[in-house]
Design an enzyme around this catalytic site. Sequence first.
Site, PDB file in Angstrom:
ATOM      1  N   HIS A 105       0.816  -1.217   0.000  1.00 17.39           N
ATOM      2  CA  HIS A 105       0.000   0.000   0.000  1.00 17.39           C
ATOM      3  C   HIS A 105       0.853   1.272   0.000  1.00 17.39           C
ATOM      4  CE1 HIS A 105      -3.403  -2.498   0.054  1.00 17.39           C
ATOM      5  NE2 HIS A 105      -4.259  -1.569   0.444  1.00 17.39           N
ATOM      6  N   ASP A 167      -5.682   5.300  10.049  1.00 12.62           N
ATOM      7  CA  ASP A 167      -7.110   5.462   9.719  1.00 12.62           C
ATOM      8  C   ASP A 167      -7.668   4.217   9.028  1.00 12.62           C
ATOM      9  OD1 ASP A 167      -7.150   8.012  10.688  1.00 12.62           O
ATOM     10  OD2 ASP A 167      -6.794   8.955   8.738  1.00 12.62           O
ATOM     11  N   GLU A 278      -8.845  14.493  14.870  1.00 10.32           N
ATOM     12  CA  GLU A 278      -8.347  14.778  13.521  1.00 10.32           C
ATOM     13  C   GLU A 278      -9.030  16.031  13.006  1.00 10.32           C
ATOM     14  OE1 GLU A 278      -8.273  11.716  10.551  1.00 10.32           O
ATOM     15  OE2 GLU A 278      -6.895  10.451  11.710  1.00 10.32           O
TER      16      GLU A 278
HETATM   17  P1  FAD Z   1       4.329  -1.886   1.943  1.00 10.10           P
HETATM   18  O1  FAD Z   1       3.838  -0.854   0.989  1.00 10.10           O
HETATM   19  O2  FAD Z   1       4.247  -3.276   1.507  1.00 10.10           O
HETATM   20  O3  FAD Z   1       5.820  -1.529   2.386  1.00 10.10           O
HETATM   21  C1  FAD Z   1       6.188  -0.229   2.769  1.00 10.10           C
HETATM   22  C2  FAD Z   1       7.683  -0.161   3.085  1.00 10.10           C
HETATM   23  O4  FAD Z   1       7.955  -0.899   4.258  1.00 10.10           O
HETATM   24  C3  FAD Z   1       8.574  -0.756   2.003  1.00 10.10           C
HETATM   25  O5  FAD Z   1       9.775  -0.064   1.964  1.00 10.10           O
HETATM   26  C4  FAD Z   1       8.797  -2.163   2.482  1.00 10.10           C
HETATM   27  O6  FAD Z   1       9.986  -2.726   1.966  1.00 10.10           O
HETATM   28  C5  FAD Z   1       8.852  -1.961   3.982  1.00 10.10           C
HETATM   29  N1  FAD Z   1       8.386  -3.113   4.747  1.00 10.10           N
HETATM   30  C6  FAD Z   1       7.206  -3.755   4.640  1.00 10.10           C
HETATM   31  N2  FAD Z   1       7.133  -4.733   5.547  1.00 10.10           N
HETATM   32  C7  FAD Z   1       8.288  -4.708   6.240  1.00 10.10           C
HETATM   33  C8  FAD Z   1       8.826  -5.472   7.299  1.00 10.10           C
HETATM   34  N3  FAD Z   1       8.155  -6.481   7.856  1.00 10.10           N
HETATM   35  N4  FAD Z   1      10.060  -5.166   7.758  1.00 10.10           N
HETATM   36  C9  FAD Z   1      10.768  -4.148   7.230  1.00 10.10           C
HETATM   37  N5  FAD Z   1      10.310  -3.406   6.213  1.00 10.10           N
HETATM   38  C10 FAD Z   1       9.087  -3.673   5.728  1.00 10.10           C
HETATM   39  N6  FAD Z   1      -0.315   5.588   7.098  1.00 10.10           N
HETATM   40  C11 FAD Z   1      -0.488   6.144   8.311  1.00 10.10           C
HETATM   41  O7  FAD Z   1       0.468   6.316   9.058  1.00 10.10           O
HETATM   42  N7  FAD Z   1      -1.737   6.506   8.748  1.00 10.10           N
HETATM   43  C12 FAD Z   1      -2.847   6.292   7.997  1.00 10.10           C
HETATM   44  O8  FAD Z   1      -3.946   6.606   8.429  1.00 10.10           O
HETATM   45  C13 FAD Z   1      -2.695   5.694   6.724  1.00 10.10           C
HETATM   46  N8  FAD Z   1      -3.766   5.426   5.952  1.00 10.10           N
HETATM   47  C14 FAD Z   1      -3.600   4.830   4.755  1.00 10.10           C
HETATM   48  C15 FAD Z   1      -4.725   4.533   3.984  1.00 10.10           C
HETATM   49  C16 FAD Z   1      -4.591   3.903   2.771  1.00 10.10           C
HETATM   50  C17 FAD Z   1      -5.818   3.592   1.953  1.00 10.10           C
HETATM   51  C18 FAD Z   1      -3.301   3.592   2.283  1.00 10.10           C
HETATM   52  C19 FAD Z   1      -3.141   2.953   0.949  1.00 10.10           C
HETATM   53  C20 FAD Z   1      -2.170   3.889   3.025  1.00 10.10           C
HETATM   54  C21 FAD Z   1      -2.311   4.511   4.266  1.00 10.10           C
HETATM   55  N9  FAD Z   1      -1.203   4.816   5.060  1.00 10.10           N
HETATM   56  C22 FAD Z   1      -1.381   5.369   6.294  1.00 10.10           C
HETATM   57  C23 FAD Z   1       0.169   4.580   4.587  1.00 10.10           C
HETATM   58  C24 FAD Z   1       0.690   3.234   5.035  1.00 10.10           C
HETATM   59  O9  FAD Z   1       0.900   3.212   6.425  1.00 10.10           O
HETATM   60  C25 FAD Z   1       2.036   2.922   4.389  1.00 10.10           C
HETATM   61  O10 FAD Z   1       1.957   3.057   3.006  1.00 10.10           O
HETATM   62  C26 FAD Z   1       2.474   1.512   4.764  1.00 10.10           C
HETATM   63  O11 FAD Z   1       3.795   1.319   4.366  1.00 10.10           O
HETATM   64  C27 FAD Z   1       1.601   0.510   4.093  1.00 10.10           C
HETATM   65  O12 FAD Z   1       1.791  -0.761   4.654  1.00 10.10           O
HETATM   66  P2  FAD Z   1       2.044  -2.001   3.721  1.00 10.10           P
HETATM   67  O13 FAD Z   1       1.930  -3.177   4.576  1.00 10.10           O
HETATM   68  O14 FAD Z   1       1.181  -1.947   2.520  1.00 10.10           O
HETATM   69  O15 FAD Z   1       3.576  -1.696   3.335  1.00 10.10           O
END
Ligand code: FAD
Length: 518
Positions: A105, A167, A278
């Site tokens: 994400h 969120d 918020e």
């Molecule tokens: P990924 O996109 O898969 O990875 C993100 C990064 O973290 C990459 O660099 C990856 O290599 C690294 N990574 C992933 N897993 C690990 C691990 N286990 N160890 C080490 N590194 C790792 N963020 C907020 O803070 N607050 C919010 O309210 C919020 N709302 C969101 C709503 C939506 C609809 C979306 C799409 C995103 C939102 N985000 C929010 C952002 C979100 O927290 C970050 O984009 C987060 O990285 C997404 O998690 P993911 O599991 O998809 O990570």
Amino acid sequence: MASNNFPSQSHLLVIIIFIIVTLLTPITTNTSPQPWNILSNDNFAGKLTSASSSVEAASIDFGHVTKIYPSAVLNPSSVQDIIDLIKLSFDSQSSFPIAARGHGHSFRGQAAAKDGVVVNMRSMVNEDRGIKVSRTGLYADVDTAWLWIEVLNKTLELGLTPVSWTDYLYLTVGGTLSNGGISGQTSRYGPQISNVLELDIITGKGEIATCSNDMNSDLFYAALGGLGQFGIITRARIKLELAPKRAKWLRFLYTDFSEFTRDQERLISEADGLHFLEGSVMLDHGPPDNWRSTYYPPSDHLRIVSMIKRHRVIYCLEVVKYYDEFSQHSVNEEMEELSESLNFVRGFVYEKDVTYIDFLNRVRTGELNLKSKGQWDVPHPWLNLFVPKSQISRFDYGVFKGIILRNNITTGPLLVYPMKRIMWNDQMSTAIPEEDVFYAVGFLRSAEFDNWEAYDKENMEVLMFCEDAKMDVIQYLPYHASQEGWVRHFGPRWNTFVERKYKYDPKMILSPGQNIFR
Ligand code: FAD
């Protein structure tokens, strides 16, 4: 930081060391083992694939503005699989890049590994293991591949809950801990990275370590907000509290930005205050609701829209107080007192009373709705910023009432809410402003495949405005095209970030999609 700080002497020293080490690194040929020739490695039989469907899926993310292909995808079934993969790369003469992918994400290829291996963390999820709750210790040991919604469901079975949230809950624990994890709870409880007691991390050398504030503390703090640069986090011990039952959820509309921010700042300064706070900006783009939440009663849409039309930009303060059967009586009184003390436009207060889980999972309905219309998997040129409190009025004037109104293309949710620096820890990697209070500002846009660049241009315009005005704005969920951008982003923390990189991932194997080290 968006401000144009000239690099200090210590910055220059680190940059010089960086260049020397890069020049001294032997130029290697593609000897063993590159991802494409480890596909036959028995250790990874059935787990490492270069099938086009897997590689294609790993090349994109929620942002839909990049396509970065790995050579292969690892679907690990154990921590050992990840250790073996990283060791293989680290021990090899020509290491290959590796990125953990949580739920993908990210917005800009941050979880990608060009020509390397993407580790699909979600393949580790196993219903029978991975979340262990300690009732007496008030914590949960969680495999970081789990989504926060899954963690919530498990802990609620025992009447417990984590305290700090995002969120949206369909993000992995590892993904948000690599950034920060913020929401309306941050002002009271701190970000998610302030609510972690212990981590298991596999470093870029393929070594696994348990770490906490008392044990391997440098690695512990490096990984929190570390953008995946120092290791792959496989387990997190997350603080829990007794779960409340319900949420009293109020929204107040404002036409005056200074009244709006004054009320926000007062509320977050009160010690025994709200559980969630918020705020958002509302523009004249149709009905007042957006995909993040359907909130306002349809009978009030017209008068809200006409207030927006009159003022062009209005603001919404959103607060929540949790309660249960014991505090049911006092919560109404408290919220009434609170309403009386605020300077919103009288008559524009809205209230909902929902279950705790419905409140936390409030964005899900919007997601499913967009999915059903094919509007979820579209480009998301998002921009998230931390703006120091002293600059937020200039930001309102120059960006919300300036750039955004002038360009008239931004429709998505626009968030603006304050948090306290004291709830963060300076040893953690996330870059935050120096002031005691700073605002999270989020432009959460949905675009079309043929027009997302216009939004991206607007993002650049916002960043340039902040830089020219020397506002010391810092990106959250950052993207920088050059290393110079990263040096400015981390400011005084850059040296530590680089030192930690050399210590824990000296071959620069991990999370190359963040584009920090090449
Ligand atoms: P990924 O996109 O898969 O990875 C993100 C990064 O973290 C990459 O660099 C990856 O290599 C690294 N990574 C992933 N897993 C690990 C691990 N286990 N160890 C080490 N590194 C790792 N963020 C907020 O803070 N607050 C919010 O309210 C919020 N709302 C969101 C709503 C939506 C609809 C979306 C799409 C995103 C939102 N985000 C929010 C952002 C979100 O927290 C970050 O984009 C987060 O990285 C997404 O998690 P993911 O599991 O998809 O990570």
